[in-house]
Design an enzyme around this catalytic site. Structure first.
Site, mmCIF file in Angstrom:
data_model
loop_
_atom_site.group_PDB
_atom_site.id
_atom_site.type_symbol
_atom_site.label_atom_id
_atom_site.label_comp_id
_atom_site.label_asym_id
_atom_site.label_seq_id
_atom_site.Cartn_x
_atom_site.Cartn_y
_atom_site.Cartn_z
ATOM 1 C CB SER B 126 43.109 -7.266 4.382
ATOM 2 O OG SER B 126 43.521 -5.968 4.689
ATOM 3 C CE1 TYR B 150 41.752 -5.414 -0.608
ATOM 4 C CE2 TYR B 150 42.367 -4.718 1.602
ATOM 5 C CZ TYR B 150 42.535 -5.555 0.517
ATOM 6 O OH TYR B 150 43.504 -6.542 0.562
ATOM 7 C CE LYS B 154 40.743 -8.793 0.305
ATOM 8 N NZ LYS B 154 41.060 -10.006 -0.478
#
Ligand SMILES: NC(=O)c1ccc[n+]([C@@H]2O[C@H](COP(=O)([O-])OP(=O)(O)OC[C@H]3O[C@@H](n4cnc5c(N)ncnc54)[C@H](O)[C@@H]3O)[C@@H](O)[C@H]2O)c1
Ligand SMILES: NC(=O)c1ccc[n+]([C@@H]2O[C@H](COP(=O)([O-])OP(=O)(O)OC[C@H]3O[C@@H](n4cnc5c(N)ncnc54)[C@H](O)[C@@H]3O)[C@@H](O)[C@H]2O)c1
Lengths: 325, 325
Positions: B126, B150, B154
């Site tokens: 991402s 997050y 990732k």
């Protein structure tokens, strides 16, 4: 105040403990000196030669949550997380490296999060987080690109330390260490073991093999200076550090050929003549992927210092370790 | 050949499964087309609306090793690892994000390593791996600096995929996805949920709130194109990819203001007038840390393609999803 050192029976762990015992105190977050009442050494093996009531040893596996629960409590204000599987071994024993370098680091941070007292956690990262095509001098914003499992595991632990700090679970400080030279004692399973061996063995009257060519460039720091940097890393105020928890420590950039020339200058041609050159492709592949220098402007402005030259590093080894070897 | 899709009941997972069912085959590593005999959808919830004998559903927690053992076997040639806890939720529920985005990814790679058949694993990363001070256009060698849990998770999974690939345990492909817009259905807990909501809700006759200012720049890709990219990511030869397993996918760089202007051009002022501006600092903090564009030269040269404009993305949503909503 209480200090925890994981890998406390290791090379840097023992030296750090001795230095902390000698100075007896550390500043707290307001800058006030706090007497060190206890130093807990956590390691899979016991450290020997400590005869001080402030030392407590916890022997066991750092990847075991129950052990971490015993070792880290809300009283643990300073946690130096040094336990690790070194580069060469993490490459040959993938599972072990993952378990100690990654999983145990994660469990240690989880233990701190559960305790909830936001301890200062000082973590030792490495040149090995870099690799691939690199600028001549690595910058603070150069992308991590590890070419070994050790480097990948250190890079992951860096990301964890940063996120746990951002969330306020710990007050983390990631120090990216140069290769430490000259390390006393026996060769170890680090790919960089030779960076100490080519100085140490000749000075101890033994011949030694250098597995990489004289043109290979290394980024080095002496044991003396790295211990000072670890303590300075603890001492730094949270404000001075800001959001970026990772600091590239200063070092000395030399080629392996220049290292042997320094040895000759300090100890003579006979001693330097004990280095044999014999290429080892596995070691060369890992070592050549590491940066030979990085920009340490930020570290310097934060007050970290390094050795003046590699000649000084050789002399520091002779002064600190050769007589006691 | 058999395909595994984790998060197979999710937005991208279901669309990917439908596309694979429709095309019926995928090339193997020699370029030969192989008929897809089975697609295993692994998710905590069951997908509905699949009436095809090739679909097998395994419902359960991806962070459970026993489930992974059932889901991934030596027959699993293509593994699309899409299961994830989205950005907003990973920030508010730290433990859940760590368990699914980090721990489950590690367990999935471990399962592949144990199987030993070196499957192609396609992982969706991402924009959130970047953050802090960024160049106007992020480059391939820009340092990762996630500003959310997050993003950190990732980034860690990227490092794992790269190291497992380097070691030859999997043939990994990390695709860094732009924000996907226009996502049909309901708002979700992603910080970027509004990037679909400000188009989708007005087109469906509803008013909607935009939590960031019109000057905020996003890097976007349509659902259509991202599915094509996922399949292309599988198809790429290992040689074309080389040692760098991470690819920054192409996208469209637009400000939120330009998105609403595009909506007005395509659907009229009445529709665009349904967007209310109401600042949400928590969302703004995460979104503003993401890059508004990155250099996709490498992706383009590897054959990945994106939408021509945001107007096209709005039209694609109207064509693909609005009628069926
Ligand atoms: N020495 C260097 O050149 C250098 C360079 C960069 C980074 N570092 C890092 O600095 C730290 C200290 O390095 P060092 O040179 O003292 O290494 P070392 O190998 O001497 O010490 C590491 C210690 O960790 C302990 N350990 C290993 N597995 C353990 C387990 N499962 N449970 C508990 N303890 C365990 C070992 O027993 C050892 O005492 C490490 O994190 C290392 O990666 C060192
Ligand atoms: N949609 C985007 O804008 C975007 C952008 C960049 C990256 N991604 C990534 O693409 C992937 C797919 O995204 P999406 O938009 O389809 O998300 P989604 O939320 O629709 O799908 C994720 C799926 O994972 C499943 N899941 C969650 N926890 C699970 C668990 N414990 N066990 C099994 N399954 C579990 C969910 O049930 C869900 O069906 C994710 O990895 C996401 O991070 C998406």
């Amino acid at each position: 105040m209480q200090v925890v050192i994981t890998g406390g029976a290791g090379f840097l762990g023992q030296r750090l403990a001795r230095q902390l015992l000698a100075q007896g105190s550390l500043p707290d977050s307001t800058g006030q000196l706090q007497t060190i009442s206890k130093i807990v050494l956590v390691d899979i093996v016991a450290a020997t030669g400590f005869d001080d009531a402030r030392i407590e040893q916890i022997t066991g596996d750092i990847a075991d949550s129950a052990l971490l629960e015993r070792a880290i409590t809300t009283e643990s204000s300073a946690i130096f997380h040094l336990a690790a599987i070194v580069s060469g071994q993490a490459e040959s024993d993938f599972e072990l490296g993952m378990r100690i370098n990654l999983e145990a680091s994660r469990l240690l941070l989880e233990r701190c999060r559960i305790c909830g007292h936001q301890p200062r956690v000082i973590f030792t990262s490495s040149v090995a987080v870099f690799g691939g095509e690199l600028p001549a001098v690595v910058q603070d914003n150069t992308a991590l690109n590890p070419q070994s499992s050790y480097g990948a595991q250190k890079a992951i632990a860096e990301l964890l330390l940063n996120d746990y700090s951002r969330k306020g679970f710990v007050d983390g400080r990631v120090l990216r260490l140069p290769t430490i030279s000259v390390r006393p004692g026996k060769p170890n399973k680090a790919a960089s073991s030779f960076a100490s061996g080519i100085i140490r063995e000749p000075l101890n009257g033994e011949s030694t093999v250098c597995p990489v060519g004289p043109e290979v460039r290394l980024w080095l720091l002496s044991p003396r200076k790295v211990i000072a940097c670890l303590i300075h890393g603890y001492t730094l105020s949270t404000e001075a550090l800001g959001a970026r928890r990772t600091v590239n420590l200063p070092g000395v950039s030399v080629t392996v050929g220049e290292m042997v020339a320094a040895l000759e200058r300090v100890a003579g041609a006979d001693v330097a003549g004990r280095v044999e050159w014999k290429h080892d492709p596995a070691i060369d592949r890992i070592i050549s992927s590491w940066p030979g220098a990085w920009d340490a402007t930020r570290a310097t402005s934060l007050g970290f210092t390094c050795d003046a030259s590699f000649d000084d590093i050789v002399r520091a080894y002779i002064a600190d370790d050769l007589s006691v070897a």
